[in-house]
Structure formats: C-alpha cells, structure tokens
Design a protein around this motif. Sequence first.
Motif, PDB file in Angstrom:
ATOM      1  N   SER A  69      -5.597  -9.553 -90.792  1.00 42.87           N
ATOM      2  CA  SER A  69      -5.193  -8.962 -89.157  1.00 42.87           C
ATOM      3  C   SER A  69      -3.475  -9.030 -89.632  1.00 42.87           C
ATOM      4  CB  SER A  69      -4.764 -11.050 -88.264  1.00 42.87           C
ATOM      5  OG  SER A  69      -4.324 -11.038 -87.380  1.00 42.87           O
ATOM      6  N   ARG A  70      -3.034  -9.827 -90.576  1.00 42.94           N
ATOM      7  CA  ARG A  70      -0.982  -9.313 -91.000  1.00 42.94           C
ATOM      8  C   ARG A  70      -1.087  -7.531 -91.480  1.00 42.94           C
ATOM      9  NH1 ARG A  70       2.210 -13.497 -92.456  1.00 42.94           N
ATOM     10  NH2 ARG A  70       1.444 -15.647 -91.185  1.00 42.94           N
ATOM     11  N   ARG A  83     -12.615 -17.011 -89.316  1.00 45.00           N
ATOM     12  CA  ARG A  83     -11.713 -16.852 -88.026  1.00 45.00           C
ATOM     13  C   ARG A  83     -11.508 -18.508 -87.383  1.00 45.00           C
ATOM     14  NH1 ARG A  83     -12.232 -11.476 -85.147  1.00 45.00           N
ATOM     15  NH2 ARG A  83     -10.933 -12.520 -83.280  1.00 45.00           N
ATOM     16  N   ARG A 134      -3.493  -5.149 -90.140  1.00 54.73           N
ATOM     17  CA  ARG A 134      -3.908  -4.160 -89.356  1.00 54.73           C
ATOM     18  C   ARG A 134      -2.283  -4.343 -88.203  1.00 54.73           C
ATOM     19  NH1 ARG A 134      -8.580  -2.314 -87.316  1.00 54.73           N
ATOM     20  NH2 ARG A 134      -7.959  -3.316 -85.488  1.00 54.73           N
ATOM     21  N   SER A 135      -1.037  -5.467 -88.362  1.00 56.89           N
ATOM     22  CA  SER A 135      -0.937  -5.680 -86.969  1.00 56.89           C
ATOM     23  C   SER A 135       0.487  -5.146 -87.693  1.00 56.89           C
ATOM     24  CB  SER A 135      -0.736  -6.995 -86.492  1.00 56.89           C
ATOM     25  OG  SER A 135       0.249  -8.115 -87.470  1.00 56.89           O
ATOM     26  N   GLY A 136       0.915  -4.534 -88.407  1.00 57.64           N
ATOM     27  CA  GLY A 136       1.814  -4.173 -89.372  1.00 57.64           C
ATOM     28  C   GLY A 136       2.637  -5.163 -90.247  1.00 57.64           C
ATOM     29  N   ARG A 137       2.015  -6.265 -89.558  1.00 51.32           N
ATOM     30  CA  ARG A 137       3.141  -7.017 -90.143  1.00 51.32           C
ATOM     31  C   ARG A 137       2.523  -7.800 -92.240  1.00 51.32           C
ATOM     32  NH1 ARG A 137       2.020 -12.313 -86.800  1.00 51.32           N
ATOM     33  NH2 ARG A 137      -0.143 -11.281 -87.181  1.00 51.32           N
ATOM     34  N   ARG A 191      -4.032 -16.413 -82.275  1.00 54.61           N
ATOM     35  CA  ARG A 191      -5.895 -15.200 -81.791  1.00 54.61           C
ATOM     36  C   ARG A 191      -5.977 -14.088 -82.897  1.00 54.61           C
ATOM     37  NH1 ARG A 191      -8.587 -13.366 -77.969  1.00 54.61           N
ATOM     38  NH2 ARG A 191      -8.447 -11.558 -77.218  1.00 54.61           N
ATOM     39  N   GLN A 192      -6.578 -13.947 -83.530  1.00 57.00           N
ATOM     40  CA  GLN A 192      -6.623 -12.334 -84.749  1.00 57.00           C
ATOM     41  C   GLN A 192      -7.264 -11.574 -83.877  1.00 57.00           C
ATOM     42  OE1 GLN A 192      -7.927 -15.363 -85.298  1.00 57.00           O
ATOM     43  NE2 GLN A 192      -6.319 -16.724 -85.928  1.00 57.00           N
ATOM     44  N   SER A 193      -6.652 -10.369 -83.694  1.00 48.80           N
ATOM     45  CA  SER A 193      -7.069  -9.571 -82.860  1.00 48.80           C
ATOM     46  C   SER A 193      -7.821  -8.460 -83.383  1.00 48.80           C
ATOM     47  CB  SER A 193      -6.486  -8.374 -82.451  1.00 48.80           C
ATOM     48  OG  SER A 193      -5.471  -8.255 -83.408  1.00 48.80           O
ATOM     49  N   LEU A 194      -9.170  -8.682 -84.631  1.00 53.30           N
ATOM     50  CA  LEU A 194      -9.981  -8.576 -85.241  1.00 53.30           C
ATOM     51  C   LEU A 194     -11.390  -7.937 -85.019  1.00 53.30           C
ATOM     52  CD1 LEU A 194      -9.693 -10.326 -88.470  1.00 53.30           C
ATOM     53  CD2 LEU A 194      -8.746  -7.808 -88.404  1.00 53.30           C
TER      54      LEU A 194
END
Length: 90
Positions: A81-82, A21, A84-87, A27-30
């Motif tokens: 991270s991508r 990380r 989970r963010s829908g990207r 920023r990663q929202s994990l």
Amino acid sequence: MTVAGLISAIIVGLIIGALGRLVVPGRQSLPIWITIVVGIVAAVIGTALAQAVGVAVTDGIDWIEILFQVILAAVGVVLVSRIRSGRSPV
C-alpha cells in the motif's frame, strides 16, 4: 501444482489477504488481486516459517501457523500500500 492446488491457494490467499487487511488500521487502496497475491505469498512464507519453528503440524487447527500468515499478510498489505501510494515503505 494441480488445478485443485491452485484453486485452494487462491482461496487461502484471499482469506489470509483479507484477514491481513482487517488487522491493518486505516484504508488501503489495493485492488483485490493484489490482496490475493499478498495473501498467497504470506501463506507460503507463513507455512515455511511455521515448519522451521516446528509448529506447522498439530492436532486440529494450526492456529500458530495461521497467526504467522495473517501477520505476514498485514505487513505485506502495509508495504504494498505504501509503495503504491508513493510513500516510503519503512
């Protein structure tokens, strides 16, 4: 796997995941548990890769193996991270 092996895998996973990380910009929202899982997976794959290349066992600290693990953890953090963010992960 023994209890000691499981605890050490979690500790190594936490450290490798945290290092992964740190090298990823932004920023990663994990959650921490995902970071640990990514770190454990990266540590296992990194060790296998280092063994395949022939650099897993050296005198002292296995810096190349750790480098493999951290790079894989960074890639794993970005992908998860991508996702989970829908990207798109790519």
